[in-house]
Scaffold this active site. Structure first.
Site, short mmCIF file in Angstrom:
data_model
loop_
_atom_site.label_atom_id
_atom_site.label_comp_id
_atom_site.label_asym_id
_atom_site.label_seq_id
_atom_site.Cartn_x
_atom_site.Cartn_y
_atom_site.Cartn_z
N ARG A 1 0.86 -1.18 0.00
CA ARG A 1 0.00 0.00 0.00
C ARG A 1 0.90 1.23 0.00
O ARG A 1 2.12 1.11 0.12
CB ARG A 1 -1.04 -0.02 1.14
N ALA B 1 0.87 5.19 -2.13
CA ALA B 1 0.70 5.53 -3.54
C ALA B 1 1.88 5.13 -4.43
O ALA B 1 1.69 4.42 -5.44
CB ALA B 1 0.39 7.03 -3.65
N ASP C 1 -1.90 11.02 -2.01
CA ASP C 1 -2.31 9.99 -2.97
C ASP C 1 -2.70 10.57 -4.32
O ASP C 1 -2.67 9.89 -5.33
CB ASP C 1 -3.46 9.17 -2.40
O1 MRU Z 1 -4.47 3.28 2.20
P1 MRU Z 1 -2.97 3.45 2.10
O2 MRU Z 1 -2.24 2.88 3.27
O3 MRU Z 1 -2.44 2.99 0.78
O4 MRU Z 1 -2.77 5.03 2.17
C1 MRU Z 1 -1.49 5.56 2.15
C2 MRU Z 1 -1.46 7.03 2.29
O5 MRU Z 1 -2.46 7.69 2.39
C3 MRU Z 1 -0.11 7.68 2.19
O6 MRU Z 1 -0.04 8.83 2.99
C4 MRU Z 1 0.14 8.10 0.73
O7 MRU Z 1 -0.09 7.02 -0.12
C5 MRU Z 1 1.50 8.62 0.53
S1 MRU Z 1 2.70 7.33 0.51
C6 MRU Z 1 4.22 7.97 0.23
#
Ligand code: MRU
Length: 365
Positions: free
Chosen positions: A53, A55, A242
């Site tokens: 997980r 982005a 994201d």
């Molecule tokens: O649902 P997730 O864990 O994939 O969400 C991740 C986030 O919201 C992070 O802050 C975002 O992806 C930035 S990662 C460098």
């Protein structure tokens, strides 16, 4: 970054180009589990179920998913179907679509017989670029921490939300990259880690990462940040993202918006670490236009953790039959963002600054 002193990444290609290996992040912080993924179906599942997980990491993982597909069947229709499945695995982070589009434009430009090699090369390039981009975000974000340290003695207190660390990228992380650099430079830094309900990426992942790196940190309940800011105990907020729209609205993990409101009310700088692969110049009004993932209510009604005997158990938090809603992301309007820390430097969360970045990088293409 290092785990127990050994260099590790959350994603790596197997040398034989027959599989990739990922850390199954659902098992952290209690167990470090590495899983081997051999097909596009396995990669799609790992993204959808959040073994991987964050982005940038889901973008890079999807790129390798297409490389695995190209090794099995590199025809136009098989690749097109794989791209469709991977692109739909999670809706909010734009890096997923960005990586899939980049892979497809590279692959469809060469004959099928050459696509397997081209796919592994391109996926490697996406992964390598992510590492370089995040390292640059660290360099550009470091002066923010240095400036606080120069003003007064004692640790610089940075608040972060969710996990925008190396587990969410191929290495370094985005929001954590300036923190790791400051720590390595000997600047005393302390991180307030929002637990980040409902999936607790802060408590489970960011806290684990920071502990591995020896960075002092304290996990707080999601609702504690405003109180700490009112009492002057937060110098700086740095979060990941994201999807960032053309005018600078920032979509990130649910709860980010409330931190930005509290930061504004208390005069605390609120910075967003943004690789340009997370810029979506096709959207403007983030609240109206960014697709927000709705996840299972079970993530709200139940909680997993380690019991006294070491077993990981799940418990129910609510009365039987209670309804729950689980929007996984929210949007912070550009007006609440002090700046975007990109690989090219810190830029304003504004249409003109982002237009210049998009033109430079071809973001969203
Ligand atoms: O649902 P997730 O864990 O994939 O969400 C991740 C986030 O919201 C992070 O802050 C975002 O992806 C930035 S990662 C460098």
């Amino acid at each position: 970054m290092q785990v127990d002193g050994v260099a590790m990444r959350p994603l790596r290609a197997r040398p034989g180009r027959d599989a990739i290996e990922v850390i199954d992040q659902r098992a952290l912080p209690h167990r470090l589990v590495v899983e081997r993924l051999r097909s596009v179906a396995e990669v799609e599942r790992a993204i959808r179920e959040m073994w991987v997980r964050g982005a940038p990491l889901i973008g890079a993982t999807a790129a390798y998913g297409l490389a695995l597909q190209a090794g099995a069947d590199a025809g136009d229709s098989a690749l097109g179907e794989a791209a469709r499945r991977l692109g739909a695995a999670r809706p909010t982070a734009v890096n997923l679509g960005w990586a899939v589009r980049r892979m497809m434009s590279r692959l469809l430009a060469v004959p099928p017989a050459q696509r397997r090699d081209a796919a592994w090369q391109e996926a490697d390039a996406i992964a390598d670029e992510d590492v370089a981009v995040n390292a640059a975000i660290g360099r550009h974000g470091l002066p923010l921490i240095e400036a606080v340290a120069a003003r007064r003695p004692g640790p610089v207190h940075v608040l972060t939300h969710c996990n925008a660390g190396w587990l969410a990228t191929v290495d370094w992380g985005t929001a954590t990259s300036p923190i790791y650099r400051a720590h390595a430079a000997g600047i005393p830094v302390h991180v307030w880690v929002d637990e980040t309900r409902p999936r607790n990426q802060g408590a489970s992942l960011t806290a684990w990462e920071l502990a591995q790196a020896g960075v002092p940190h304290t996990v707080i309940a999601d609702n504690a940040g405003g109180h700490l800011m009112q009492h002057g105990r937060v110098d700086l907020v740095i979060v990941g993202c994201d999807r960032v729209t053309a005018r600078g609205d920032v979509c990130n993990k649910i709860g980010t918006y409330l931190k930005a409101l509290a930061a504004r009310d208390n005069g605390v700088p609120f910075f967003v670490a943004m690789p340009t692969s997370t810029l979506d110049p096709t959207l403007h009004d983030g609240v109206a236009e960014v697709p927000i993932e709705e996840r299972s209510p079970r993530e709200v009604t139940h909680l997993a953790g380690r019991a006294a005997d070491g077993a990981v158990v799940e418990v129910q938090l609510v009365p039987d039959g209670t309804a729950a809603a689980n929007p996984a992301f929210d949007v912070t309007p550009a007006r609440l963002v002090s700046g975007l820390i990109t690989e090219h430097g810190i830029v304003a969360a504004s249409a003109s600054a982002l237009l210049a970045i998009a033109a430079r990088d071809g973001a969203g293409t």
